[in-house]
Every structure is written in structure tokens, then in C-alpha cells.
Design an enzyme around this catalytic site. Structure first.
Site, mmCIF file in Angstrom:
data_model
loop_
_atom_site.group_PDB
_atom_site.id
_atom_site.type_symbol
_atom_site.label_atom_id
_atom_site.label_comp_id
_atom_site.label_asym_id
_atom_site.label_seq_id
_atom_site.Cartn_x
_atom_site.Cartn_y
_atom_site.Cartn_z
ATOM 1 N NE ARG A 3 -23.976 49.766 -9.070
ATOM 2 C CZ ARG A 3 -25.296 49.888 -8.925
ATOM 3 N NH1 ARG A 3 -26.123 49.124 -9.595
ATOM 4 N NH2 ARG A 3 -25.789 50.779 -8.091
ATOM 5 C CG HIS A 48 -26.419 51.238 -13.260
ATOM 6 N ND1 HIS A 48 -26.254 49.898 -13.531
ATOM 7 C CD2 HIS A 48 -26.902 51.793 -14.391
ATOM 8 C CE1 HIS A 48 -26.637 49.658 -14.776
ATOM 9 N NE2 HIS A 48 -27.028 50.792 -15.311
ATOM 10 C CE1 TYR A 50 -28.920 51.428 -6.002
ATOM 11 C CE2 TYR A 50 -29.776 53.399 -7.071
ATOM 12 C CZ TYR A 50 -28.823 52.404 -6.989
ATOM 13 O OH TYR A 50 -27.792 52.379 -7.887
HETATM 14 C C1 LIG Z 1 -33.524 45.637 -22.502
HETATM 15 C C2 LIG Z 1 -33.046 46.708 -21.596
HETATM 16 N N1 LIG Z 1 -33.858 47.218 -20.659
HETATM 17 C C3 LIG Z 1 -33.433 48.207 -19.843
HETATM 18 C C4 LIG Z 1 -32.178 48.692 -19.944
HETATM 19 C C5 LIG Z 1 -31.707 49.818 -19.021
HETATM 20 N N2 LIG Z 1 -30.686 49.315 -18.098
HETATM 21 C C6 LIG Z 1 -29.368 49.467 -18.357
HETATM 22 S S1 LIG Z 1 -28.424 48.692 -17.249
HETATM 23 C C7 LIG Z 1 -29.745 48.130 -16.371
HETATM 24 C C8 LIG Z 1 -29.518 47.273 -15.153
HETATM 25 C C9 LIG Z 1 -28.740 46.047 -15.487
HETATM 26 O O1 LIG Z 1 -28.527 45.285 -14.359
HETATM 27 P P1 LIG Z 1 -27.700 43.946 -14.412
HETATM 28 O O2 LIG Z 1 -28.169 43.089 -15.533
HETATM 29 O O3 LIG Z 1 -27.734 43.359 -13.056
HETATM 30 O O4 LIG Z 1 -26.224 44.411 -14.779
HETATM 31 P P2 LIG Z 1 -25.250 45.420 -14.021
HETATM 32 O O5 LIG Z 1 -25.424 46.758 -14.663
HETATM 33 O O6 LIG Z 1 -25.581 45.437 -12.583
HETATM 34 O O7 LIG Z 1 -23.884 44.903 -14.284
HETATM 35 C C10 LIG Z 1 -30.927 48.584 -16.962
HETATM 36 C C11 LIG Z 1 -32.273 48.342 -16.432
HETATM 37 C C12 LIG Z 1 -31.356 48.142 -20.938
HETATM 38 N N3 LIG Z 1 -30.087 48.579 -21.115
HETATM 39 N N4 LIG Z 1 -31.797 47.166 -21.742
#
Ligand SMILES: Cc1ncc(C[n+]2csc(CCOP(=O)(O)OP(=O)(O)O)c2C)c(N)n1
Lengths: 343, 398
Positions: free
Chosen positions: B271, B275, B284
Site C-alpha cells: 500500500r 491507509h 508507523y
Molecule cells: C471488523 C472491523 N474492525 C475494524 C475495522 C477498522 N479498520 C478498517 S480498515 C482496517 C485495516 C484493514 O487491514 P487489511 O485487512 O490488511 O486491509 P487493507 O486496508 O490493508 O487493504 C481496520 C482495522 C473494520 N473496518 N472492521
């Protein structure tokens, strides 16, 4: 509540001055104080370490207490709460951060079927001093799942305490009382108020029973406005507007949603004779229904008008562009006040 | 970088090197066959969709900065993983995205303006899933994995697997991140898919981060191995290599469509930006790491291949630039104008069938909006213009 709650602040260096803090920073300071005080207190959650949480509520805590006490967990809410149950059994006091209200549901199972029940199921042998911190409520223009008002799902669950601060001072004190509490506490943080500022007296006693006692946020004589968390500020604004019209509103900040401080409510409504309950969550089966029923039972002969409710509609939390039509506004509250006085 | 889960220690399928050369020599010949037949115009099409996806990111990010979007989650760096994957889809296949699959939806032909409604807060979705065979964005991490498996189980029951008819056989793809693999829903999705041999592809874009948490906070083993534990064939591909992503997805889709069951693909990528627009990655991560990945840019990589194979010329580049500019202009113009048609639209889809509390709320709201004093609304209700409102107006001021 218990002996553990009546503890003095341990760090005299930080207990002196009153200072202006945001509500988020006040929680941060409350967490810090509790962690310094008791090394069994630990924080668990997503992104709470180097990032300090998406709202920065845990900012700087990992640097001070290390990764064993401020734990960046896997992205798994059921995992966070389920392991907290086990840690509590081992004598720890986990404070779990759920990143946003809409993401508590993967953990809902652990909270309602396990956390809430262990004490009773073990005939009181095992306590569950776990705090579940959840930023909740609307008004920040967020996307879906980032603005929910799930409070009654927890208040309806026996075994849980549910509390929500409305001011930085309460945020600072209440989080410490929640951590000291031997029962699980769902601690709802009004995210729309995270950046609002207020005076915080670090010397304020921890043990003031904020998890059981409502607060008179503004005294008045003509009508009682009952609010909590994010709607306290709206109620205060309404009370100001009413003062300009020559009406004196008393604002009761519930602080605790389970249990509810019926005593303070009854006293207020017996004095004013009118009562309006204000919350962001849908009115249908909401906190207001419980308050209205209690107040009506206890104050029937003192009431000049039915207890009215101002709150959200029965719908999924609306799109950001319409949330201000959904949230209770000063206008809606004033309207309800007019109706109460029309009786 | 991440101890034993870092890319250098784990083999990944690569068909196009970071220098833009096709991988030759031994091994991977089955995958190489899958891309051998790709015509120059197909490669240019992939390049075009990747460029337009990045432009979409840039425009959306600046619209957010201007206050026109509440939030945006950019896909910068993941264009190859998404476009390569989506090029392998058949029209009848169905996709279940998370919230970052802008490249997949670009290929699926979902209108770019609609794709931003969710982030602008004018709609919880923004397109018709049944029209594009693409579910709307899902925010609750991991939940879509189960929906995809359920849909795939429906496809099985409809007899649309293993018929041998390429226009009929259907597969499903679900997209999620490295962080999502920690969720129970993803594990449960893998369980259901495996025991049912459902025609579904689990496509994990491991972009190294779940907001601020590196992959080491989610796993101690390379993520593609997660599939193996469930009895699901699994592999890791170079997620910045559009050809590898295409070939691996095509293989997985063929397996699914022919009745061979699920596949787990880990697209190893990065990425490049934040985010979301409300994130601050400087808290971080290091610029050093970002630099390493900037050199692996998926778009540059394909462009060099196209140049080396004389498959691209100045005219094409100029036309594509113009197309990207037009996309930008369209977004800037149309997104600002996106607003809910009416305020009462929020009441319209709460239920599919009439629910009296919603009707009462709506009647109250309409009266309130019309400026009628609330007690007048109460009176109206009592005179039976809106009969249901009477009871609730007793105590139900919204
Ligand atoms: C159940 C849940 N917990 C927390 C969040 C908050 N949140 C949104 S995106 C994210 C990180 C997601 O990381 P990843 O699965 O690696 O996907 P990426 O965004 O890196 O594509 C978090 C913690 C959420 N959307 N849903």
C-alpha cells in the site's frame, strides 16, 4: 462501589493543577493514571500502539508502558474480547479498544454470551474486570459503520455495566472508575465530542461513583432534559436557548446507562414536573423508553405532561449527508419543550 | 522485512520482473502458457485500466482534501493485483470487494462517479450489484468472505459449475487484506468453502499493513499457507506483477468453474499511500521501506514491457493521458454535484415491506420539515390523515 474504587491518586506530581484538556486527552490521562497505579491494567486493541489509536486516545502509552501492556492485537474483535475474558480470569484488568462502534459486533458474541455471564455462571467466584471502550455516535460525517448508537444492545444485557462520559472531567474520572470496577463495563466514548475541551482536575477523587450516579449538568426548575454522552452538549445549548425565553431547564447527564440513577431523575422531575429524554439512538425501544417508564411510575402525580423523547428514527444510520436530519437538534428539543408546556 | 514471512524467503509466482522483462527459463511454464496468448491490445487494456485506476485515486484523494469526500481509501500500488485479477473474470462471475477494490470495479465497468458515493456519504453503496455482478463496498473487515462463499454455494445449487459451457460455469471472487485474515469470518469462510468445494477464490491482497499494524501482528506464517490448513490449494503471487496476478486468478477461476473447489491466492503487494485519507503513515512506517516498493511500481513495470515489445507508442500514451484527464474532469465536476435526491430517501429502503414505525417516523419528519409545529403534526395524526402516527406522537418526538 468496592474498596478498590476508593483509592487516592498515586502521583502527587500530576494531581495538583486543573488544566484544559480535550475529552480524548482526558481519557488518555485517565488510562495513564490507572496503568501507573495498577500494573495488572493492560490495553488491547487495533492500532493502539505506535499510532495511538485512530482517535489517538492511547497516544504515547505504548512508549511509556511497553508492548506487553499496550498490545497491538490482530484485527479480530472476537479475539480481543475472548482473550480479555481469559486474561481477566488470570487476574489482569484488560481495557479493550473497539476501533469504531460498528465493529463491535464481531465481538458481540464474546461480550454478551461470555463476558457478561462468567461472574454469575461461576457463582461469583470469578470476576470480569474488563472495560470495553467504544467510540460511538454520529455527527462526524463518517462512512457506513462508523456512526452507530448501539447502547441498548448492551444495556439490555444483564451482567454488563454501561457508562458514557460527556465532559473531559468525567472522561478522566469515569475511565478510572470503569477500570477499577470488578464488573465488565461497556465504556461508550462520544466520538463527536473527542475534540471538545474542558477543565480537568486531576485531583478529583476516583471513587465518586460515576458509574452509578447521574450528574446535574445545569440546575433548573421548569423542565428536566435528560441526556447522556453526545447529547448532553445539545441539551445544554437548548437550556441556554430556553433561558433566553425565560424557561429554566435542568439538564441531567445520566453518565451511567446501566444501572440508571433513577433517584436523581425522580428528584429532578418531581421538582420540574416535565421531562424530555434526548438521545441519538432510535427512539423505538430506546433508552428513552426505559426512562419514560421509570419516571412515569415514580412521578405520575408530579408530571404536568407525558415524558417525551427526542432521538433518532427507526432506520439504519443514515448516509453522512443526511445525518443532521437524523440527529436530535436544539430545534427539535425546543419543539418538544413547547409540546410539554402545551399540556 | 517481516522475518520469516518476508517476500525474500518465500517463493512467489512472478512472470514479469520489476525491470519489466518477461520471466523465462525453467518453471512456471503452465502459468506462462496462460499469458502467452495475451495480445498486445489486451496488455494495453490492462495498462490503461491501471493508469485510470491510479488517476481515480489521485482525483479522489484531492476531492477529499477539498472537503468533497468524507474519506477515501486509495489503491495506489495495488493496481496490478486488482486489474490482473479482474481481467481473468468472466461476465457471469460475481465479486465481493472490501472498500479498496477500485481497480476491480474499473474493469467491471462500474461508473467512477458512483464509486465515490459511498465515500461522499450520499449513498451506502453507489451502484447496483446485480447489474455489475459486484457487491457494494464492505467495511466490516472480513465479512464479505462469507457472503462470497454463500453466493458460491448458491451457484453450485443452481447447477452452474462443471457444465463445460464457458458461458455458464460461474465462479466467485472475494477480496480482503492481510489484516482481515485474522477475522473469524475469513476463517469460517475458508471452512465453508472447503467442505462444500464451493466455486470461490479467496484473493488476499497482502499490502503489508492493516492501518498501522504490519503483517507480523496478524500472522507468523506466510498468509497463502492459511489456505492449505483448510485443504484449499494456495499460492503466493507477486502482486505488483499484473501478468502473474492474471495467470494465477485464471487458474483458480478455472478450478472453481469446473467444480474443483476454492483457491486461496495471496497477492504480495504494498500500500504505497496512507491507509485512508485520515491516516498518517509517518507515525508507523519508514520512508526506506516505501522507497523499496516505489521501485517495484506495478504500472512502470508493465509500461516498460510494452515499450520493450513495441506494443505502445506516443499516440497511445497521449490518448490515454487525455482519457485520464477527462476522467479527472468528470469526477471533479460530477462528484461535487452528488447529493441525495430527497431527504426522505433515508426512510425509503429501511425495509422492503411497510413497517409502521418507519411510516410514523417519516410522517413526523415530513410534517416537521414542512414547518408544521409538532403539536400540529400530532393533531393531524389524530384527524386520521396519517392514522398510525397517533400512538407514537404521544411520546415520540424525533
Ligand atoms: C471488523 C472491523 N474492525 C475494524 C475495522 C477498522 N479498520 C478498517 S480498515 C482496517 C485495516 C484493514 O487491514 P487489511 O485487512 O490488511 O486491509 P487493507 O486496508 O490493508 O487493504 C481496520 C482495522 C473494520 N473496518 N472492521
Amino acid at each position: 462501589m468496592t474498596a478498590t474504587m476508593e483509592r487516592p491518586m498515586t502521583d502527587p506530581a500530576t494531581t495538583q493543577a486543573t488544566e484544559t484538556l480535550t475529552l480524548a486527552k482526558a481519557i488518555n490521562e485517565g488510562l495513564r493514571a490507572a496503568m501507573r497505579d495498577d500494573d495488572k491494567v493492560l490495553l488491547m486493541g487495533e492500532d493502539i500502539g505506535p499510532l495511538g489509536g485512530v482517535f489517538r486516545v492511547t497516544d504515547g502509552l505504548q512508549a511509556e508502558f511497553g508492548e506487553q501492556r499496550v498490545v497491538d492485537t490482530p484485527l479480530a474483535e472476537s479475539g480481543i474480547l475472548g482473550t480479555a475474558v481469559g486474561m481477566a480470569m488470570r487476574g489482569y484488568r484488560p481495557v479493550c479498544e473497539i476501533q469504531f462502534d460498528g465493529f463491535v459486533f464481531p465481538a458481540f458474541d464474546q461480550i454478551t454470551t461470555q463476558l457478561a455471564k462468567v461472574h454469575n455462571r461461576t457463582r461469583g467466584k470469578v470476576q470480569m474486570p474488563v472495560v470495553v471502550r467504544i467510540p460511538y455516535g454520529g455527527g462526524i460525517g463518517a462512512v457506513e459503520h462508523h456512526s452507530e448508537s448501539p447502547e441498548v444492545l448492551f444495556t439490555h444485557t444483564a451482567g454488563l455495566r454501561v457508562a458514557t462520559p460527556a465532559t473531559p472531567q468525567d472522561a478522566y474520572t469515569m475511565i478510572q472508575e470503569a477500570i477499577a470496577c470488578p464488573d465488565p463495563v461497556v465504556f461508550l466514548e462520544p466520538k463527536g465530542r473527542y475534540w471538545s475541551k474542558g477543565e480537568v482536575d486531576r485531583g478529583a477523587p476516583v471513587g465518586s461513583d460515576t458509574l452509578n450516579k447521574a450528574r446535574i449538568a445545569r440546575p433548573g426548575t421548569d423542565i428536566t432534559l435528560v441526556a447522556y454522552g453526545p447529547t448532553v452538549a445539545t441539551a445544554m445549548k437548548s437550556a441556554e436557548a430556553l433561558a433566553a425565553e425565560g424557561r429554566s431547564a435542568e439538564v441531567v447527564d445520566l453518565r451511567a446507562l446501566s444501572p440508571v440513577d433513577t433517584g436523581t431523575l425522580v428528584e429532578s422531575v418531581r421538582k420540574t414536573g416535565r421531562c424530555i429524554v434526548i438521545h441519538e439512538a432510535p427512539v423505538f425501544y430506546g433508552v428513552g423508553a426505559e426512562i419514560a417508564a421509570r419516571v412515569t411510575e415514580e412521578c405520575f402525580y408530579a408530571l404536568e405532561a407525558p415524558v417525551l423523547r427526542v432521538g433518532g428514527f427507526h432506520m439504519q444510520y443514515p448516509i453522512a449527508k443526511l445525518e443532521h436530519d437524523y440527529l436530535p437538534s436544539v430545534d427539535r428539543i425546543l419543539d418538544a419543550v413547547d409540546r410539554a408546556f402545551a399540556h | 522485512m517481516n522475518s520469516d514471512i518476508g517476500e525474500d524467503k518465500v517463493p512467489l509466482l512472478q512472470l514479469l520482473t520489476p525491470e519489466g522483462a518477461r520471466v523465462t527459463g525453467r518453471g512456471n511454464s503452465a502459468y506462462r502458457k496462460r499469458i502467452a496468448g495475451l495480445k498486445p491490445e489486451q496488455l494495453r487494456g490492462m495498462y490503461r485500466d491501471m493508469v485510470l485506476t491510479r488517476r481515480f485515486d489521485d482525483e479522489a484523494t484531492s476531492l477529499q482534501r477539498q472537503g468533497e469526500l468524507g474519506l477515501y481509501a486509495p489503491s495506489r500500488g495495488q493496481e496490478a493485483a486488482q486489474v490482473g485479477n479482474a481481467y481473468a473474470l468472466a461476465p457471469q462471475d460475481f465479486v465481493f470487494p472490501s472498500y479498496r477494490e477500485h481497480g476491480v470495479l474499473q474493469v467491471r465497468g462500474v461508473d467512477p462517479v458512483g464509486r465515490l458515493e459511498f465515500y461522499r456519504g450520499t449513498d451506502h453503496g453507489g451502484w447496483n450489484p446485480l447489474e455489475h455482478n459486484a457487491q457494494v463496498y464492505t467495511v466490516v473487515i472480513g465479512s464479505q468472505a462469507l457472503h462470497a462463499v454463500g453466493y458460491a454455494m448458491g451457484v453450485q445449487r443452481d447447477g452452474l459449475v462443471g457444465t463445460g459451457d464457458p458461458a455458464k460455469d460461474t465462479a466467485v471472487v472475494t477480496y480482503f487484506g492481510d489484516g482481515a485474515t485474522s477475522q473469524g469470518d475469513v476463517s469460517e469462510g475458508l471452512v465453508f468453502a472447503a467442505v462444500n468445494q464451493a466455486p470461490v477464490v479467496f484473493y488476499c491482497q497482502n499490502n503489508q499493513w492493516a492501518i498501522s499494524e504490519p503483517t507480523t501482528k496478524q500472522t507468523r506464517t506466510p498468509l497463502y499457507k492459511r489456505g492449505e490448513g483448510f485443504g484449499i490449494p494456495s499460492l503466493r503471487v507477486d502482486g505488483n506483477d499484473v501478468l502473474a496476478c492474471y495467470a494465477a486468478t485464471q487458474e483458480a477461476l478455472e478450478r472453481a468453474r469446473s467444480g474443483g473447489g476454492p483457491t486461496f491466492i495471496e497477492a504480495f503487494t504494498y500500500r504505497m499511500g496512507a491507509h485512508t485519507t485520515s491516516d498518517d503513515p509517518t507515525r508507523y512506517r519508514t520512508t526506506e521501506q516505501e522507497e523499496v516498493w516505489r521501485k517495484r511500481d506495478p504500472i512502470d513495470r508493465l509500461r516498460i514491457l510494452l515499450e520493450n515489445e513495441n506494443a505502445i507508442d506516443d499516440r497511445f500514451e497521449a490518448e490515454l493521458r487525455a482519457e485520464a484527464d477527462a476522467l479527472g474532469e468528470r469526477l471533479r465536476d460530477h462528484v461535487r454535484k452528488l447529493e441525495p435526491a430527497t431527504k426522505t430517501q433515508m426512510f425509503e429502503t429501511v425495509y422492503a415491506t411497510e413497517h409502521s414505525i418507519v411510516s410514523e417516523d417519516r410522517a413526523w419528519f415530513e410534517a416537521y420539515e414542512a414547518g408544521e409545529p409538532a403539536d400540529a403534526a400530532y393533531a393531524t395524526a389524530q384527524t386520521a390523515v396519517v392514522p398510525q402516527t397517533a400512538a407514537v406522537q404521544q411520546g415520540g418526538t424525533r
